[in-house]
Write a protein that holds these residues in place. Sequence first.
Motif, PDB file in Angstrom:
ATOM      1  N   ALA A   1       0.840  -1.189   0.000  1.00  0.00           N
ATOM      2  CA  ALA A   1       0.000   0.000   0.000  1.00  0.00           C
ATOM      3  C   ALA A   1       0.879   1.244   0.000  1.00  0.00           C
ATOM      4  O   ALA A   1       1.999   1.218   0.481  1.00  0.00           O
ATOM      5  N   LYS A   2       0.370   2.310  -0.561  1.00  0.00           N
ATOM      6  CA  LYS A   2       1.109   3.559  -0.562  1.00  0.00           C
ATOM      7  C   LYS A   2       1.104   4.161   0.833  1.00  0.00           C
ATOM      8  O   LYS A   2       0.100   4.123   1.536  1.00  0.00           O
ATOM      9  N   GLY A   3       2.234   4.726   1.228  1.00  0.00           N
ATOM     10  CA  GLY A   3       2.324   5.325   2.544  1.00  0.00           C
ATOM     11  C   GLY A   3       1.464   6.572   2.657  1.00  0.00           C
ATOM     12  O   GLY A   3       1.300   7.343   1.708  1.00  0.00           O
ATOM     13  N   LYS A   4       0.888   6.773   3.847  1.00  0.00           N
ATOM     14  CA  LYS A   4       0.055   7.938   4.119  1.00  0.00           C
ATOM     15  C   LYS A   4       0.908   8.975   4.833  1.00  0.00           C
ATOM     16  O   LYS A   4       1.283   8.814   5.992  1.00  0.00           O
ATOM     17  N   VAL A   5       1.268  10.031   4.127  1.00  0.00           N
ATOM     18  CA  VAL A   5       2.129  11.068   4.687  1.00  0.00           C
ATOM     19  C   VAL A   5       1.266  12.100   5.408  1.00  0.00           C
ATOM     20  O   VAL A   5       0.186  12.452   4.952  1.00  0.00           O
ATOM     21  N   GLY A   6       1.766  12.579   6.557  1.00  0.00           N
ATOM     22  CA  GLY A   6       1.070  13.647   7.265  1.00  0.00           C
ATOM     23  C   GLY A   6       0.627  13.210   8.639  1.00  0.00           C
ATOM     24  O   GLY A   6       1.215  12.320   9.256  1.00  0.00           O
ATOM     25  N   SER A   7      -0.413  13.843   9.142  1.00  0.00           N
ATOM     26  CA  SER A   7      -0.855  13.615  10.521  1.00  0.00           C
ATOM     27  C   SER A   7      -1.428  12.212  10.689  1.00  0.00           C
ATOM     28  O   SER A   7      -2.262  11.771   9.898  1.00  0.00           O
ATOM     29  N   VAL A   8      -0.963  11.545  11.718  1.00  0.00           N
ATOM     30  CA  VAL A   8      -1.495  10.231  12.083  1.00  0.00           C
ATOM     31  C   VAL A   8      -1.872  10.321  13.552  1.00  0.00           C
ATOM     32  O   VAL A   8      -1.020  10.534  14.411  1.00  0.00           O
ATOM     33  N   ASP A   9      -3.152  10.185  13.864  1.00  0.00           N
ATOM     34  CA  ASP A   9      -3.559  10.337  15.258  1.00  0.00           C
ATOM     35  C   ASP A   9      -3.605   9.009  16.002  1.00  0.00           C
ATOM     36  O   ASP A   9      -3.407   8.970  17.214  1.00  0.00           O
ATOM     37  N   GLN A  10      -3.854   7.908  15.273  1.00  0.00           N
ATOM     38  CA  GLN A  10      -3.905   6.594  15.928  1.00  0.00           C
ATOM     39  C   GLN A  10      -3.443   5.541  14.943  1.00  0.00           C
ATOM     40  O   GLN A  10      -3.716   5.624  13.743  1.00  0.00           O
TER      41      GLN A  10
ATOM     42  N   PHE B   1      -4.252  -1.887  16.179  1.00  0.00           N
ATOM     43  CA  PHE B   1      -5.405  -2.769  16.071  1.00  0.00           C
ATOM     44  C   PHE B   1      -6.387  -2.424  17.190  1.00  0.00           C
ATOM     45  O   PHE B   1      -6.093  -1.606  18.065  1.00  0.00           O
ATOM     46  N   SER B   2      -7.535  -3.066  17.197  1.00  0.00           N
ATOM     47  CA  SER B   2      -8.596  -2.671  18.122  1.00  0.00           C
ATOM     48  C   SER B   2      -8.198  -2.838  19.589  1.00  0.00           C
ATOM     49  O   SER B   2      -8.636  -2.072  20.449  1.00  0.00           O
ATOM     50  N   ASP B   3      -7.346  -3.825  19.872  1.00  0.00           N
ATOM     51  CA  ASP B   3      -6.990  -4.081  21.268  1.00  0.00           C
ATOM     52  C   ASP B   3      -5.569  -3.674  21.604  1.00  0.00           C
ATOM     53  O   ASP B   3      -5.105  -3.873  22.727  1.00  0.00           O
ATOM     54  N   ARG B   4      -4.824  -3.143  20.638  1.00  0.00           N
ATOM     55  CA  ARG B   4      -3.462  -2.664  20.869  1.00  0.00           C
ATOM     56  C   ARG B   4      -3.138  -1.588  19.852  1.00  0.00           C
ATOM     57  O   ARG B   4      -3.168  -1.821  18.646  1.00  0.00           O
ATOM     58  N   TYR B   5      -2.851  -0.415  20.346  1.00  0.00           N
ATOM     59  CA  TYR B   5      -2.657   0.710  19.433  1.00  0.00           C
ATOM     60  C   TYR B   5      -1.913   1.827  20.160  1.00  0.00           C
ATOM     61  O   TYR B   5      -1.739   1.810  21.391  1.00  0.00           O
ATOM     62  N   VAL B   6      -1.469   2.802  19.371  1.00  0.00           N
ATOM     63  CA  VAL B   6      -0.812   3.980  19.924  1.00  0.00           C
ATOM     64  C   VAL B   6      -1.515   5.215  19.391  1.00  0.00           C
ATOM     65  O   VAL B   6      -2.083   5.206  18.293  1.00  0.00           O
ATOM     66  N   ASN B   7      -1.475   6.275  20.202  1.00  0.00           N
ATOM     67  CA  ASN B   7      -2.022   7.563  19.789  1.00  0.00           C
ATOM     68  C   ASN B   7      -0.900   8.588  19.708  1.00  0.00           C
ATOM     69  O   ASN B   7       0.087   8.512  20.452  1.00  0.00           O
ATOM     70  N   PHE B   8      -1.074   9.546  18.774  1.00  0.00           N
ATOM     71  CA  PHE B   8      -0.054  10.560  18.560  1.00  0.00           C
ATOM     72  C   PHE B   8      -0.635  11.951  18.796  1.00  0.00           C
ATOM     73  O   PHE B   8      -1.839  12.188  18.613  1.00  0.00           O
ATOM     74  N   ASP B   9       0.248  12.854  19.163  1.00  0.00           N
ATOM     75  CA  ASP B   9      -0.101  14.270  19.258  1.00  0.00           C
ATOM     76  C   ASP B   9      -0.046  14.853  17.842  1.00  0.00           C
ATOM     77  O   ASP B   9       1.012  14.857  17.206  1.00  0.00           O
ATOM     78  N   LEU B  10      -1.165  15.353  17.373  1.00  0.00           N
ATOM     79  CA  LEU B  10      -1.228  15.826  15.984  1.00  0.00           C
ATOM     80  C   LEU B  10      -0.393  17.074  15.767  1.00  0.00           C
ATOM     81  O   LEU B  10      -0.008  17.378  14.632  1.00  0.00           O
ATOM     82  N   THR B  11      -0.095  17.800  16.831  1.00  0.00           N
ATOM     83  CA  THR B  11       0.697  19.026  16.691  1.00  0.00           C
ATOM     84  C   THR B  11       2.188  18.722  16.567  1.00  0.00           C
ATOM     85  O   THR B  11       2.884  19.258  15.698  1.00  0.00           O
ATOM     86  N   THR B  12       2.673  17.839  17.422  1.00  0.00           N
ATOM     87  CA  THR B  12       4.111  17.556  17.457  1.00  0.00           C
ATOM     88  C   THR B  12       4.499  16.303  16.685  1.00  0.00           C
ATOM     89  O   THR B  12       5.669  16.113  16.339  1.00  0.00           O
ATOM     90  N   GLY B  13       3.525  15.433  16.429  1.00  0.00           N
ATOM     91  CA  GLY B  13       3.830  14.156  15.797  1.00  0.00           C
ATOM     92  C   GLY B  13       4.392  13.138  16.756  1.00  0.00           C
ATOM     93  O   GLY B  13       4.716  12.004  16.360  1.00  0.00           O
ATOM     94  N   LEU B  14       4.506  13.501  18.048  1.00  0.00           N
ATOM     95  CA  LEU B  14       5.103  12.609  19.040  1.00  0.00           C
ATOM     96  C   LEU B  14       4.071  11.643  19.617  1.00  0.00           C
ATOM     97  O   LEU B  14       2.860  11.913  19.613  1.00  0.00           O
ATOM     98  N   LEU B  15       4.567  10.540  20.127  1.00  0.00           N
ATOM     99  CA  LEU B  15       3.723   9.549  20.800  1.00  0.00           C
ATOM    100  C   LEU B  15       2.973  10.197  21.966  1.00  0.00           C
ATOM    101  O   LEU B  15       3.533  11.037  22.684  1.00  0.00           O
ATOM    102  N   LYS B  16       1.712   9.780  22.156  1.00  0.00           N
ATOM    103  CA  LYS B  16       0.908  10.342  23.242  1.00  0.00           C
ATOM    104  C   LYS B  16       0.430   9.280  24.225  1.00  0.00           C
ATOM    105  O   LYS B  16       0.402   9.507  25.430  1.00  0.00           O
TER     106      LYS B  16
END
Length: 857
Positions: A467-476, A479-494
């Motif tokens: 699949a083509k990579g999705k460039v830009g903001s990634v907020d989450q 998978f449904s039971d294991r995932y990470v969230n990001f700060d949309l402003t800094t791009g850092l892990l939240k």
Amino acid sequence: MKRKKSQVRQLIDQGRLEIVNGAWSMNDEAAVHYQSTIDQYTLGLRVIEDALGKCARPRVSWQIDPFGHSREQASLLTQMGMDAIFFARFDYRDIAKRRSEKTMDMLWTGSANLGSESNLFASGLYHQYNCPAGFCFDIKCNDPPIITNPNSPEYNWENRINEFVNFIKEQSQFYPTSHILITLGDDFQWKAAHNGYINVDRLIEGFKKFNPKIEDKEINVIYSTPSCYTKAVRDYVEEKNIALDVKTDDFFPFSYTTVSVFTGYYTSRPTSKRLERFANSLLQPTKQITTIAGKPYYFNNTLSQAIGVMQHHDAITGTEKAAVEKNYHKAIIKGMHEAVSYISSSLSSILGFSTDLNLRTCLLSNVSICDESDKDEFTILVYNPLARTTSHYIQIPVNDWTWKVTGPSGEEVENHLTEPIKDFSYVSNDIGGHVLKKVLFFRAENLPALGYKIYKFQKINSASSSAKGKVGSVDQMGFSDRYVNFDLTTGLLKSITINDVTMAVSQKMMFYKGWPSDSNAYTFRPDSNERDAIELGDVVNTVLINDGNLVREVKQVWKNWATQIIRIYKEEDFIEFDWVVGPIDQSDDVSIEVITRYTTELNTDGVFYTDSNGREIIYRKKDFRPTYEYTDEEPQSGNYYPVDTKILLKDGEEQFAVITDRAEGGSSLHSGEVELMLSRNLLHDEGGIIGETLREIEYQQLLVARGSHFVTLGMSSLGNGGRTMAAVERDIAQRKLLQPWIFYTSEDIPVKEQSFLNKELPNNVHLLTLENWIGDENKILLRLEHILEKDEDPNLSKEVEVDISDLFKTITIKSMKEYMLAANTPLDESVRLKWPQIIETEEESSPLNKKKPNGTR
């Protein structure tokens, strides 16, 4: 030569010559894993016994040069049958306190699980290991010889005796008994041994002639050995009914002075540290498979020797010159190629092939170079070195096509492509080879215990399936039971959600500026004008590079030299942080020490925990030492500790841990934080200790280091699939230490899947060693280990009985004899010194804990 050998054996048999330590090298104690320590002791001690007989078995450890000392090293030594350890390098504040309290000799409890069984006599040498000032008689010294002829104008016999009396008086005030051990040597000495012995003979003779005294007490000066000294101290404390000081923690970190804190070497030369761990993960399958095949691959081989040398305190530490490091690497790579050849012929024999399978492996897969997978179709054999079934996500560099993967039963195995973490064309530009454009993921399900599965790969379309990579903001992402969230402003892990727990976790890439005159391969000292680590800033580029059904990935870029992929697997209890650091930008002409820092909301009050050489967990606290008063001249480096496999935080039931893929320096400098040092690039060699700077060049450019952290979190009590978090962390660390190994073959192997065991071991029991015993093809060395501490899991920490009589399919056990841990001394021949001092921990004194605790055996 034959006569000399006979003389040496005679001296050994008479107890006049003693071998100490006896390992293949005097290993470091901070950056080594216990499995490699055990292996290199086994190798060295067996060579000694074969050459000199059982009277040469070392009874004491001589660890005089490593830069600090680990508790697990002490524990392993007791299980090898050692009575004592002698060392020289430990913290200057600890030394000062022990001298003032006369506790330079002590008892060291090396294991919180084995308790008093792991008591080891420990002696800190007074003047490290060199000669007393004025009494060096080697050709490199300028000290005056002892002249006994009274008619000589240079006669000095009595004066020299009095000088030595003064030294004895000085040293003796710091030790608890009437015995002291005086070393006479140094690095590169005894080039003129006859000079030394002549002068020491005159010293001993002079004490008899002049009979000097200290406070009316006679002085007896004799040639002795560390074992004799240990016995003398033991007899003295029994006769006088005195108690030695008891040590229960370790001797890290080691500070030489207020500004020379030896914590930089926990990370120095990170790729070298990873190579050693990588090579060990091949050594263990090699020993297993050749033993199963009955084709001895004796431990006295190229790879075992190379890894044994690599444990040295100026090898795995990264404190050697670059040319020396390359020589270590060359020996390891040669050994790895040899090992693959042995595995190939052994599996051919097991499978009944008349010709060799010609198995091959790709040692450069982590930089996307692999000739074996640069084809339209290829076959791999995935070998599982664990004695239990496991599943593993396989990564293989491939061309950008659509691929079909077929499992052992002809079933199609789901796979998908993703992007490499970095463009590694600089490697191929230097050494050749084709850098492949994609990485293929698939999950090798239920790999048989001590067995393998065969997978086939076929190109079915020239078009890419990725699949083509999705460039830009990634907020989450996940998978449904294991995932990470990001700060949309800094791009850092939240935050991270895993094991049914969501925890606020942030992560930053940062760096320390090294102090120009005090940071080197050994030491770590941030610039005092800018003490705290400097942030690389916000993530400048975020790309969702993989949104597959098996693995999902986000690539984060801080700088062109600092990148990572956060990777979530559909069925794993951890989040992988796959990082790449380098070539580090040093345009500001300063030393750079790169770290990553994880920040949680846990309230830890400065308390954190690290592993000891991959085994037991040790309590740490910021700005605190259990046995002496800590001073904070170096608030960062003074709180750094070796992290061989794990660093963790606890707050009530909540637990956060990072498992590493190599030894790294780490700490928790603020509540709820974990930081780990990833790489170092230094522009100075303070004091000229090494003779060159720690500025590594690889493939014609500054070093690029790649590694992984495996982050997990959850509730510490039972849960997590019926396990405590401690049990989860142990499982992850073990599966990462001994990952399945991938071999490529062009042969059609008829048996597509098999285990070489009749039954697998329980999840809490590890097959630590399976290898042929040198000199007798009908003997094998087998070690089983309980992988949990006694209080880590109410179910899995229990004692386990294992019936090994029919464990292996190709091995029939006719008889068995139990040995001490290093396999050089039968258990029934081991007689360790018993100390009259009774030491009981709270747990040992409880009537509920009278069973023998778990431990490596």
